[in-house]
Design an enzyme around this catalytic site. Structure first.
Site, PDB file in Angstrom:
ATOM      1  CE1 TYR A  61      -2.114   3.061   2.288  1.00 41.08           C
ATOM      2  CE2 TYR A  61      -4.178   2.375   0.633  1.00 41.08           C
ATOM      3  CZ  TYR A  61      -4.003   3.408   1.499  1.00 41.08           C
ATOM      4  OH  TYR A  61      -4.274   4.590   1.340  1.00 41.08           O
ATOM      5  CB  SER A  63      -7.273   2.949  -2.889  1.00 35.59           C
ATOM      6  OG  SER A  63      -8.030   3.903  -2.913  1.00 35.59           O
ATOM      7  CG  ASP A 106     -14.202   3.775  -6.221  1.00 40.52           C
ATOM      8  OD1 ASP A 106     -13.468   3.437  -6.199  1.00 40.52           O
ATOM      9  OD2 ASP A 106     -14.236   4.728  -4.837  1.00 40.52           O
ATOM     10  CG  HIS A 123     -12.245   3.348  -2.571  1.00 45.75           C
ATOM     11  ND1 HIS A 123     -11.973   3.503  -4.115  1.00 45.75           N
ATOM     12  CD2 HIS A 123     -11.530   3.113  -1.341  1.00 45.75           C
ATOM     13  CE1 HIS A 123     -10.175   3.561  -3.962  1.00 45.75           C
ATOM     14  NE2 HIS A 123     -10.504   4.068  -1.783  1.00 45.75           N
TER      15      HIS A 123
HETATM   16  O1  P0H Z   1     -10.138  10.170   1.219  1.00 46.20           O
HETATM   17  C1  P0H Z   1     -10.075   9.716   2.409  1.00 46.20           C
HETATM   18  N1  P0H Z   1      -8.890   8.462   2.326  1.00 46.20           N
HETATM   19  C2  P0H Z   1      -8.048   8.565   1.417  1.00 46.20           C
HETATM   20  C3  P0H Z   1      -8.271   7.447   0.375  1.00 46.20           C
HETATM   21  O2  P0H Z   1      -9.193   6.945   0.849  1.00 46.20           O
HETATM   22  N2  P0H Z   1      -6.893   7.047  -0.220  1.00 46.20           N
HETATM   23  C4  P0H Z   1      -5.999   7.625  -0.088  1.00 46.20           C
HETATM   24  C5  P0H Z   1      -5.679   7.113  -1.482  1.00 46.20           C
HETATM   25  C6  P0H Z   1      -6.923   6.949  -2.499  1.00 46.20           C
HETATM   26  C7  P0H Z   1      -7.387   6.281  -1.346  1.00 46.20           C
HETATM   27  C8  P0H Z   1      -7.348   4.886  -0.943  1.00 46.20           C
HETATM   28  O3  P0H Z   1      -5.477   4.817  -0.584  1.00 46.20           O
HETATM   29  O4  P0H Z   1      -7.877   4.112  -0.318  1.00 46.20           O
HETATM   30  O5  P0H Z   1     -10.601   9.553   3.092  1.00 46.20           O
HETATM   31  C9  P0H Z   1     -11.944  10.600   3.026  1.00 46.20           C
HETATM   32  C10 P0H Z   1     -12.183  11.136   4.243  1.00 46.20           C
HETATM   33  C11 P0H Z   1     -13.193   9.916   5.283  1.00 46.20           C
HETATM   34  C12 P0H Z   1     -13.461  10.408   6.029  1.00 46.20           C
HETATM   35  C13 P0H Z   1     -12.786  11.582   7.134  1.00 46.20           C
HETATM   36  C14 P0H Z   1     -11.497  12.044   6.713  1.00 46.20           C
HETATM   37  C15 P0H Z   1     -11.815  11.987   5.493  1.00 46.20           C
END
Ligand code: P0H
Length: 719
Positions: free
Chosen positions: A472, A553, A650, A689
């Site tokens: 990751y 992701s 997603d 997702h």
């Molecule tokens: O974007 C994310 N997190 C990062 C994320 O989901 N990412 C970051 C890169 C792509 C994807 C992944 O790796 O799952 O969560 C949104 C969020 C939810 C609740 C509170 C604050 C923020």
């Protein structure tokens, strides 16, 4: 292997962006509109190629039935106490969604309290969160459809089992936290959301505001209590303190660092009537702060402020200046303080990560002193449940070969000893046949990186084993041991080796490990992953032709960037819901929140860094004349067999990333004579997702992934 007649996607050469003077064409920009007929046709054409490839694998049906058989064991989550009853989630084995049960005592009869499987035929409606009022009389809960981040909030009377009339809409990334008079909740809403909001749209999520909702009233009467109008990208976390007197407000702009405000709410006789007067106690976005508990005005936070491995700090809300802060549990020099909860009035339950394994401690709330460390095997605490007023503590332990076992402790006893409360057996699986080891391999710059390796005990390091290498490497996420049916099928029936590389960018060694793999250090994580592959090959665990890499992701970015950089080092690559257009990710849904790890192409320095890594912008025919690396696949250079996966709902990482990258791969490699490995994409419907995905869809997806690996690496599966 079969030649692939990839559809020719239109290239719109007229789309050229100017990034600080550098012109970048984006001829698949049209794939960014999921509702356009041409985009829908592109998806259909791709699935039409991928589906037959995945279905025509001779061992597919055996893989699916073995996955289903191994999956079919009861799964529990920790019990929790609300009012005078106990609630717990249980999945009998193959149910699409887990069911919420209630019982009067921990060893008595349990009744179904809420069964989300009744909400949809195909299990695509998921119960994503539950929060009970202080008196346990009302459960607030959220539902998500087709895996979208959008949720609706509902309220259920726990005595009658009946819902209140109101449904709260336009909610995403929201806490749900009750005022202690049991009259309502604080939650976050996107009030200015225009157009459809079902998870298939790509619009940016901005202008989130905090509201107070009174039970049994329409959402239109909800009270706006906190907003940051000059910060449209803030997401506003909120916690009502354990005493009920304070609302702790934790705004964050991206995925790292937040500020802290509080408001006095205990003295509002009829609850909030309008914007709450806020006192700010953390004024800069430079560290993470998480509310743990409070004793009167002394508030305890878990923070990495001046403590990259995190510490517990006590802040007096009546005298909050930083020079008055007190350290309650000091930072450990090596172990990461992962989380802490209050239990039984004056006990802190604190979990550390020690070389990627969990340690669980009971500490004294008043002094922070260690009371006892609970005995744990090598693995992960995957769940915990404690109550501020009651002595029962539940925690769940999992590892590569142990499905979640739930232990219970009575914290009021002089000697605290965990006793097994839920022990589950996985039929037809003998953990004694397998072995887990942890190695520390050297990366390109000499950094020692941990990696878990799981294989059969009678494994031979002859370089012939298929290997599935997973990574990751971002967002402070730590890949700790977990129980995965799909991976066990790979190990048992592909005679495979599973490897989990704890590359930089994760949280395995705290903030410094995260920093070492993000922004201008992002390439370190890619180097770590490639070094993991080289280690596994040079140590005889596998060979490049039998090595499959997998990530989701941010891990999808990892995989896609690695096949661009080292196409000849891997036999197969699986990139799930990947972030693949690094110049435009911040324009869609919550993508702007990821700038804390990636930076933004709006900034010239970060633009250059992102352009160098961005999968979409670095696809090229492998250079036949580049120097050979002895560990690489023999033969003419080509991309590994590649499978991208995404889904129509997603809205965390929108499908356009994978669609554009697929088109670019085909354009660049379709006429490359050596490119005989397949370059495929699987676009799922009524899915997102990953969160909340029904069991049937998970098994289908894992069947496809294992079939892809088996077929593309030509693995003799043994059943
Ligand atoms: O974007 C994310 N997190 C990062 C994320 O989901 N990412 C970051 C890169 C792509 C994807 C992944 O790796 O799952 O969560 C949104 C969020 C939810 C609740 C509170 C604050 C923020």
């Amino acid at each position: 292997s079969m030649a692939f007649n990839y559809p020719v996607a239109k290239r719109d050469e007229s789309v050229v962006d100017d990034y600080h003077g550098t012109k970048i064409s984006d001829c698949y920009r049209w794939l960014e509109n999921p509702d356009s007929p041409e985009c829908k046709e592109f998806v259909e054409q791709q699935n039409a190629i991928t589906k037959p490839y995945l279905e025509n694998f001779n061992a597919r049906e055996e893989i699916k039935s073995r996955l289903t058989q191994l999956w079919n064991f009861p799964k529990y989550l920790c019990s929790s106490r609300h009012g005078d009853r106990y609630y717990f989630f249980k999945n009998s084995g193959l149910q699409n969604q887990s069911v919420l049960y209630v019982q009067d005592d921990l060893h008595g009869k349990a009744d179904v309290f809420f069964d989300p499987n009744e909400l949809s035929e195909d299990g695509t409606v998921a119960l994503t969160k539950t929060e009970f009022s202080e008196d346990g009389k009302t459960m607030c809960y959220s539902l998500s459809k087709s895996g979208s981040d959008w949720i609706t909030i509902h309220f259920r009377d726990t005595q009658t089992g009946r819902d209140y009339p109101e449904v709260l809409e336009k909610v995403k990334f929201s806490s749900m936290t009750w005022s202690h008079d049991n009259k309502g909740i604080y939650y976050a809403m996107y009030p200015e959301q225009q157009g459809k909001a079902d998870g298939s749209e790509t619009d940016s999520n901005e202008h989130q505001k905090l509201y107070y909702h009174r039970l049994n009233t329409p959402q239109s009467e909800d009270v706006l209590v906190v907003e940051f109008p000059d910060q449209p990208r803030f997401r506003i976390g909120a916690d009502v303190s354990h005493c009920g007197n304070y609302l702790i407000i934790l705004p964050q702009k991206d995925c790292k660092d937040n500020m802290v405000y509080f408001a006095e709410i205990g003295s509002l006789p009829d609850g909030p009537q309008g914007l709450l007067p806020l006192t700010q106690i953390v004024h800069k976005l430079e560290s993470d702060y998480e509310y743990v508990t409070n004793v009167g005005s002394k508030c305890i936070f878990r923070t990495n402020k001046d403590a990259p491995n995190y510490r517990l700090v006590s802040i007096d809300l009546e005298n909050p200046s930083m020079d008055q802060w007190k350290t309650l549990v000091a930072e450990h020099p090596k172990d990461v303080l992962d989380w802490a909860i209050l239990s039984n009035v004056d006990k802190l339950v604190v979990c550390y990560i020690h070389d990627v394994k969990s340690l669980l401690q009971i500490r004294d709330l008043a002094t922070g002193n260690l009371i006892t460390q609970l005995p744990l095997d090598v693995g992960t605490v995957t769940g915990v449940s404690g109550h501020k007023k009651h002595p029962e503590l539940f925690f769940q332990f999992s590892s590569f070969l142990t499905p979640g076992v739930i232990y219970m402790c009575d914290l009021s006893k002089p000697v605290i000893e965990p006793v097994p409360y839920r022990v589950v057996e996985v039929k037809d699986f003998n953990p004694a046949l397998y072995e887990t080891e942890q190695v520390f391999y050297s990366s390109k710059d000499g950094t020692k990186v941990p990696m878990f390796i799981v294989r059969k005990k009678d494994f031979k390091k002859d370089g012939n084993s298929p290997c599935l290498l997973y990574g990751y490497g971002g967002f402070n996420v730590s890949l700790q041991p977990a129980f995965s049916v799909m991976r066990l099928v790979f190990i048992q029936h592909f005679n495979g080796v599973l490897a989990i590389a704890n590359i930089r960018g994760g949280g395995e060694y705290g903030e410094s490990w995260h920093n070492a793999g993000r922004l201008f250090n992002k390439q370190n994580g890619l180097d770590d992953f490639q070094a993991a592959a080289e280690y596994l090959i040079s140590e005889g665990y596998t060979s490049s032709a039998r090595l499959a890499i997998q990530g989701g992701s941010n891990g999808g970015l990892l995989v896609a960037a690695c096949i661009n950089q080292r196409p000849q080092l891997f036999g197969a690559a699986i990139a799930q819901v990947g972030v693949l257009d690094m110049l435009r990710f911040h324009k869609f849904t919550i993508g702007f929140a990821w700038v804390s790890d990636y930076g933004s192409s709006d900034d010239p320095e970060h633009f250059r860094n992102l352009l160098a890594i961005s999968p979409l912008h670095n696809v090229k025919v492998p250079d036949e004349d580049a120097p050979r690396n002895a560990l690489e696949r023999p033969g003419a250079r080509q991309y590994p067999a590649t499978l991208l996966l995404t889904a129509d709902h997603d809205d965390r990482v929108v499908p356009l990333h994978s669609l554009k990258f697929t088109a670019q791969l085909h354009h660049t490699l379709r006429d490359h004579p050596a490119q005989t490995n397949p370059l495929l994409i699987r676009v799922e419907t009524k899915a997102g997702h990953g969160g909340g995905k029904p069991t049937a869809k998970q098994i289908e997806e894992h069947t496809d992934i294992l079939s892809f690996i088996g077929r593309s690496l030509n693995i003799p599966c043994v059943f």
